[in-house]
Design a protein around this motif. Structure first.
Motif, PDB file in Angstrom:
ATOM      1  N   LEU A 121       0.161  -2.235   4.014  1.00 58.50           N
ATOM      2  CA  LEU A 121       0.631  -0.878   3.736  1.00 58.50           C
ATOM      3  C   LEU A 121      -0.538   0.082   3.523  1.00 58.50           C
ATOM      4  O   LEU A 121      -0.489   1.246   3.945  1.00 58.50           O
ATOM      5  CB  LEU A 121       1.538  -0.869   2.504  1.00 58.50           C
ATOM      6  N   ASP A 122      -1.581  -0.394   2.862  1.00 57.53           N
ATOM      7  CA  ASP A 122      -2.774   0.432   2.672  1.00 57.53           C
ATOM      8  C   ASP A 122      -3.372   0.827   4.023  1.00 57.53           C
ATOM      9  O   ASP A 122      -3.729   1.993   4.251  1.00 57.53           O
ATOM     10  CB  ASP A 122      -3.825  -0.321   1.845  1.00 57.53           C
ATOM     11  N   LEU A 123      -3.497  -0.145   4.930  1.00 55.82           N
ATOM     12  CA  LEU A 123      -4.053   0.124   6.256  1.00 55.82           C
ATOM     13  C   LEU A 123      -3.164   1.097   7.029  1.00 55.82           C
ATOM     14  O   LEU A 123      -3.656   1.985   7.736  1.00 55.82           O
ATOM     15  CB  LEU A 123      -4.195  -1.184   7.035  1.00 55.82           C
ATOM     16  N   PHE A 124      -1.877   0.939   6.867  1.00 52.49           N
ATOM     17  CA  PHE A 124      -0.917   1.824   7.527  1.00 52.49           C
ATOM     18  C   PHE A 124      -1.084   3.256   7.027  1.00 52.49           C
ATOM     19  O   PHE A 124      -1.073   4.211   7.820  1.00 52.49           O
ATOM     20  CB  PHE A 124       0.494   1.314   7.235  1.00 52.49           C
ATOM     21  N   LEU A 125      -1.267   3.414   5.730  1.00 53.07           N
ATOM     22  CA  LEU A 125      -1.444   4.750   5.154  1.00 53.07           C
ATOM     23  C   LEU A 125      -2.725   5.389   5.669  1.00 53.07           C
ATOM     24  O   LEU A 125      -2.745   6.594   5.974  1.00 53.07           O
ATOM     25  CB  LEU A 125      -1.478   4.667   3.630  1.00 53.07           C
ATOM     26  N   VAL A 126      -3.786   4.606   5.777  1.00 51.50           N
ATOM     27  CA  VAL A 126      -5.062   5.143   6.270  1.00 51.50           C
ATOM     28  C   VAL A 126      -4.896   5.674   7.696  1.00 51.50           C
ATOM     29  O   VAL A 126      -5.276   6.809   7.998  1.00 51.50           O
ATOM     30  CB  VAL A 126      -6.160   4.057   6.231  1.00 51.50           C
ATOM     31  N   GLU A 127      -4.335   4.856   8.569  1.00 50.35           N
ATOM     32  CA  GLU A 127      -4.158   5.270   9.960  1.00 50.35           C
ATOM     33  C   GLU A 127      -3.274   6.509  10.062  1.00 50.35           C
ATOM     34  O   GLU A 127      -3.574   7.454  10.803  1.00 50.35           O
ATOM     35  CB  GLU A 127      -3.555   4.135  10.778  1.00 50.35           C
ATOM     36  N   ASP A 128      -2.169   6.505   9.353  1.00 48.26           N
ATOM     37  CA  ASP A 128      -1.239   7.626   9.442  1.00 48.26           C
ATOM     38  C   ASP A 128      -1.833   8.890   8.826  1.00 48.26           C
ATOM     39  O   ASP A 128      -1.621   9.998   9.333  1.00 48.26           O
ATOM     40  CB  ASP A 128       0.072   7.278   8.733  1.00 48.26           C
TER      41      ASP A 128
END
Length: 260
Positions: free
Chosen positions: A210-217
């Motif tokens: 989820l952290d990685l997803f937030l960074v990309e988005d």
């Protein structure tokens, strides 16, 4: 869509206040500085380095007793800092470095305590953490793990389970000492304690996704540059959590094997 997904996740760091602040940001301002991958990466490296340097320095000068006391105080300080950041994400640039310092102090006590129980475990846990981080990132980047409604439903269930675990710990510490020792004592608990620990590590890996997803988005949406600090701190929280849980798992396995 991405932020709508995260808002349903129940993540303790990715709160509705954070998402509201992102949505309300003035994206029409062409002069604003926005979040970049390089900026995020540099901040994450700096925070991890601060945490590691402080932890290693304190491990070499403190004994177990004093470090455990420092670790307890640092854990409280770190919790307060993350709570403030999750409510007001614009404070992340001012909170990130103090939080990394607090995490370094916290880790020093955890490592010294763990080494007293099982010499050499700190390095083995580091290798295990690195392996899990690499595997998680690869699975996310290759699409083997996707953040969608199904993933977030599972994550919400995991968050609820973690909350019940904490509450059970508080209650059992007063009324059910055998249950408390089985779930929370690193040297007791047998297969039950090992199983719970593995589930919590999986929960940590899901949090990292989820952290990685937030960074990309966040980069795609052009979020303000302060979110580089927010996201890097969020990942630091997750990485430290995973490391501590892998420490615990190795010790639990070792003591369970020795008692057979």
């Amino acid at each position: 869509m991405a932020f709508n997904l995260i808002s349903k996740s129940g993540s303790p760091v990715l709160t509705s206040q954070t998402l509201d602040a992102a949505r309300d940001y003035d994206f029409s301002d062409n002069n604003r500085e926005t979040m970049t991958m390089s900026g995020f990466s540099n901040k994450l490296i700096m925070l991890v380095a601060i945490t590691a340097i402080i932890a290693m320095a304190l491990v070499n000068v403190l004994d177990v007793g004093s470090s455990v006391m420092l670790s307890s105080v640092s854990a409280i300080v770190g919790f307060i800092l993350v709570l403030v950041m999750s409510i007001k994400p614009n404070t992340a640039p001012y909170i990130a470095v103090p939080y990394a310092v607090a995490e370094g102090c916290f880790l020093s006590g955890v490592v010294l305590y763990a080494e007293a129980l099982l010499p050499g475990v700190a390095f083995n846990a580091l290798l295990g953490t690195l392996a899990l981080l690499v595997a998680t990132v690869v699975c996310y980047r290759t699409g083997l793990i996707k953040v969608n409604e199904k993933f977030l439903s599972i994550f919400k269930f995991a968050v609820a389970g973690a909350f019940v675990y904490v509450i059970l710990g508080l209650v059992s510490s007063f009324f059910m000492q055998s249950v408390y020792e089985g779930l929370f004592s690193w040297t007791k608990g047998g297969l039950l304690g090992i199983g719970v620990c593995i589930l919590l590590i999986v929960f940590g890996a899901m949090s990292l996704v989820l952290d990685l997803f937030l960074v990309e988005d966040g980069i795609q949406r052009g979020l303000p540059k302060s979110y580089e600090w927010y996201c890097s701190t969020s990942i630091l929280v997750t990485v430290v959590y995973i490391y501590v849980k892998i420490l615990e798992l190795i010790i639990r396995i070792a003591y369970s094997s020795s008692s057979e």
